[in-house]
Every structure is written in structure tokens, then in C-alpha cells.
Write a protein that holds these residues in place. Sequence first.
Motif, PDB file in Angstrom:
ATOM      1  N   ARG A 253      57.713 -15.290 -18.087  1.00  0.00           N
ATOM      2  CA  ARG A 253      57.413 -15.065 -16.719  1.00  0.00           C
ATOM      3  C   ARG A 253      56.462 -14.175 -16.471  1.00  0.00           C
ATOM      4  N   ALA A 256      53.120 -13.041 -11.038  1.00  0.00           N
ATOM      5  CA  ALA A 256      51.433 -13.971 -10.206  1.00  0.00           C
ATOM      6  C   ALA A 256      50.067 -13.590 -10.496  1.00  0.00           C
ATOM      7  N   GLU A 296      52.014 -19.272 -13.742  1.00  0.00           N
ATOM      8  CA  GLU A 296      53.470 -20.410 -14.174  1.00  0.00           C
ATOM      9  C   GLU A 296      53.833 -21.283 -13.077  1.00  0.00           C
ATOM     10  N   THR A 297      54.317 -19.789 -11.739  1.00  0.00           N
ATOM     11  CA  THR A 297      53.816 -20.004 -10.397  1.00  0.00           C
ATOM     12  C   THR A 297      53.112 -20.775  -9.769  1.00  0.00           C
ATOM     13  N   GLN A 299      49.748 -22.174  -7.729  1.00  0.00           N
ATOM     14  CA  GLN A 299      48.928 -21.415  -6.640  1.00  0.00           C
ATOM     15  C   GLN A 299      47.528 -22.112  -6.615  1.00  0.00           C
ATOM     16  N   SER A 325      57.284 -29.397 -10.033  1.00  0.00           N
ATOM     17  CA  SER A 325      56.655 -28.040  -9.076  1.00  0.00           C
ATOM     18  C   SER A 325      55.618 -27.784  -8.829  1.00  0.00           C
TER      19      SER A 325
END
Length: 517
Positions: A253, A256, A296-297, A299, A325
Motif C-alpha cells: 500500500r 500516492a 500502486e494507484t 496516476q 486497473s
Amino acid sequence: MTKQAKTKNTSPAPCLAVLGTGSDVGKSVIAAALCRIFADRGLRVAPYKAQNMSNNSGVTPEGLEMGRAQIVQAEAAGIAPHVDMNPILLKPTSDVGSQVVLLGEAIGNQTAMDYHRKKVRLVRTANAALDRLRDRTDLVVMEGAGSCAEVNLMAHDIVNLPMADYADAPVILVGDIHRGGIFAQLVGTLECLPPHFRARVAGFIINRFRGDLRLFADGVQWIEEKTGLPVFGVVPWYDHIRIDPEDSVVIERPAAVSAPTDGMPAVAVIRTPHISNFTDFDPLKGVAGMSVHFLETPQDLAAFAAVILPGSKNTRFDLEWLNTSGWQSRIAAYRAGGGHITGICGGYQMMGLRVHDPDGLEGAPGTTDGLGLLPVETVLRAPKTTTVSRFSWDGIRGSGYEIHMGHTRLQGGRPLLTVTERNGIPVDDADGCTADHGRTIGSYMHGLFDTPALITRWLTEAGLTGMDVPADGGLEAKRQQYALLAEHVRQHVDVDRISELLKIENKKPINFIKKPT
């Protein structure tokens, strides 16, 4: 093992077990420090972990696979890694299944239930490996896994207290004060243990303390009075030492990251669900004036100097994750904007046109479309390739290792590396692919960034020239870090008191000097 074997009719070497109150409390680093400290005292020391669950692995000089944590500990002890130090390696491929590597060789994927049914055989294998280590060393430093007090798993545990019991090893219990609740960690762990296991715990090491140690003196006193056991030391937090972490829990995790706007170049590593060998990129963190971020997220990537797709234990799953994703479109836009993209091992496979799995090695048989970044195509097939390799990139020589299932064929572009040796055997081979005038590259070679000159070469491809790259790399640089770690722990842990538990004598110190290549 490279050291001379013990003469016959001598007693097996004593063992010291370093167990933990939980995952990522610092067991592997404390074990590495103790390996180096006792080796500095002239002892032949070997690390040992009966069963490791990690996708962070490496290759021994014999071309066999084992967990990186025990490779690190072997390096700290000044010896070559050997699969007896980690006889069982589980590499998770899903939430309920893992590839099982036994004595360095993959024997297939199994669910947790299947694995437990084979425990008797596996225990014998683990015990025999430990026995061999004890026969040719002066001390074995054993590392546990996760918490040693998981009461629902204790009957099936072959890593923690049952293995310490088999070795008749005193146990040092490591707790992490940084995460809070250190008193509950230590006392609670003891309370969960049956009496015969609790009696094996000889004392504690408290790890990752921040602040003035004098302010915790009453805490140490309380723990010792409450448990009747000594605190061997309180190890302060450090920022000046770089030791490869054991598992990807340290990058779970990731937060960001805002697009860099301070003028400092930054590298993005896409943190896929089954990321493996993420420590490949640790040398890049040593480049002054450059930052490395795990993302991970999805962008926007435009502000990053380079993007890396890392290795994976389940290439097709992670490839589908990139597509669903939202990462696939972000990566495609980055490439269209002239960005530099590098893929290592599974990341290299994902960058191609297609990944075929006709035998269902990673799940249901089938084919998954790749990201289309490189003109290559991969077929996943057994057996697994595990080699220690020497190679060159445009005449710059380096050494690394390969761990992968399958073969990748070029449909265009040109090879990235020339491979000159695998497992000590000279070869004349090629690896990887480069396209888009060097802006898009991929390779199976782990350790690509271990050689400073190759870091500079890679930075040049990414348009970053004049960067301050560390002068030392590879094993020599790691030895310097192990020496710093040993000194740090030696200053804060009563090693003499631990030594008394083992009834071992110090010998002539070992010289940790750079060996000729």
C-alpha cells in the motif's frame, strides 16, 4: 558451503533462534547482524530459515533458488549462499496457493491444504538441511517467520519454536517498538506460548527505537521484572544503513506520490500485486539527487524520468491487473510522450505482444495480450531457469541472476545484453530487447543495477547525465553495509551475554576483504 568441513566425531554446532512478535519487526536484519558479529569473532556462521514465504529470491553459485533474506545473511557471514540455509521456499502465486521450491528446485504449485498434507516429508527435509549446516559450521543463526505465537498455526509450524526445539536453540524474541505496543507484543507473545516453548525464550531485542534511549530505561526494567527475562538490547532506528528487506510487506500500500515538481528526477516502479525481487531497484536509491517511488494507484507518469515494470510471480494475472486497473493507458500515454520504460523479468514479459501459458503454470491455460511496448512474445514453460549470470551491455560488464519460467523470442528490435556465462559455464547468448531508440528496454537479468557503470548507462538512456552514482556496487558495497549494521547492533546489544547462552569460544577474526574477480 565454501568453508572446510568439521572433522568427524565433533558435536553439532549450537543454534541461536531469532523469532519475532510479528511480521516485519526486523528478524532478518537482526539475524544478519548477528551473523556478521559472530563471523567477526572468527566463527564459521551460517544462517538458516526452514521455510520462507517470499517472492524475493535469488540464485546460489550452484544455480539453485533460495530466499534473498538468507542470501543476505550468508553474505553478512562471509560465506556463499547454499540451499540448506533455506530448504523450503514458498512463492505465492495467489491468495491460496504458492509455488513450492524444495532445496532450490521448483516442484510445482500447491494450495495451503495440499502443502500441509506433505508436512511430514517437508519437516524431514528441513531438519536434514539444518543437520548438515551444523556439521560444517561453528554456529547457526536461525530466523523465524511472522509471529512465533500464532496459536491456530502452531501445530503446523516448522519454522519457529518447533524448529528451535529440534535444534535445542535458545530463542531471542524481537519486537518492533516503532509500530507501538511493545509491552503487549513481548508479554502477549509469551502468554500465548505453551510452557515448554515459553521456557525456550532466553530474552528480548527491541528494535527500531526513536529518540533518547535513556527515556526507555524504565520500560526495559518493567519488561524484565514482568517476564523475568533480560532485554539484551534496544536497537535505535537507523537511516545510514541499506540492507535488502526480506519481503514486499515493506512496500505494501505505497502512498500516492505527487508528480515531482522540484526539479529532482524521479523513477517510478509499478507495484503489481505479485511483485517479485523488488530489491533489484535498491541501488537506484543510492543515486544522489534522484528519488525512487513504488506506485500502486494509477496516476499520470509524465513527470517521471523513467518507469520500471518489475518482476512478477504471476505474469498473466499482473498483466490483466495493469489492463483493468487503468495502468495500461497511463503507461501507453507515457510512452507516446517519449518516456523511458524498463521491464525486468516478468515486467519484460508483460511489455511484449503476448504471454502464452499452454500448460497452465500460472493458472488456467491460455494467452494474455501484452502491453505491446516491445516486439517480443513469451511462452511460459517448465523447467524454471535459475542461473548466476555474467553479461555485458554495450561492452560494460556486469553480473546478476536469472529466475523465470518460459522463453521470450524477439519479433523485432534487437537484444539488450550479451550473456557470457551462466552458472560458471561460458556461453555466447543474448538477453532482452531494446526498441524505440533505447527508450523501451526489457531484460530477464536481475542485478542489472548492481554495477555502478551499468546504472550510469541506464541513466543515460533515460536522458539523465551527470548523476552522482555511488562508486562501489555489488557484493563489495553490500559488505560495507553489513559492517555498518554489525557495528550499529554491537553498540546497543549485549552480544557477550548472548554468546554465553551458546557456550562458544571466539576464534581468530575473519578478514572481510574484497576478493579478486
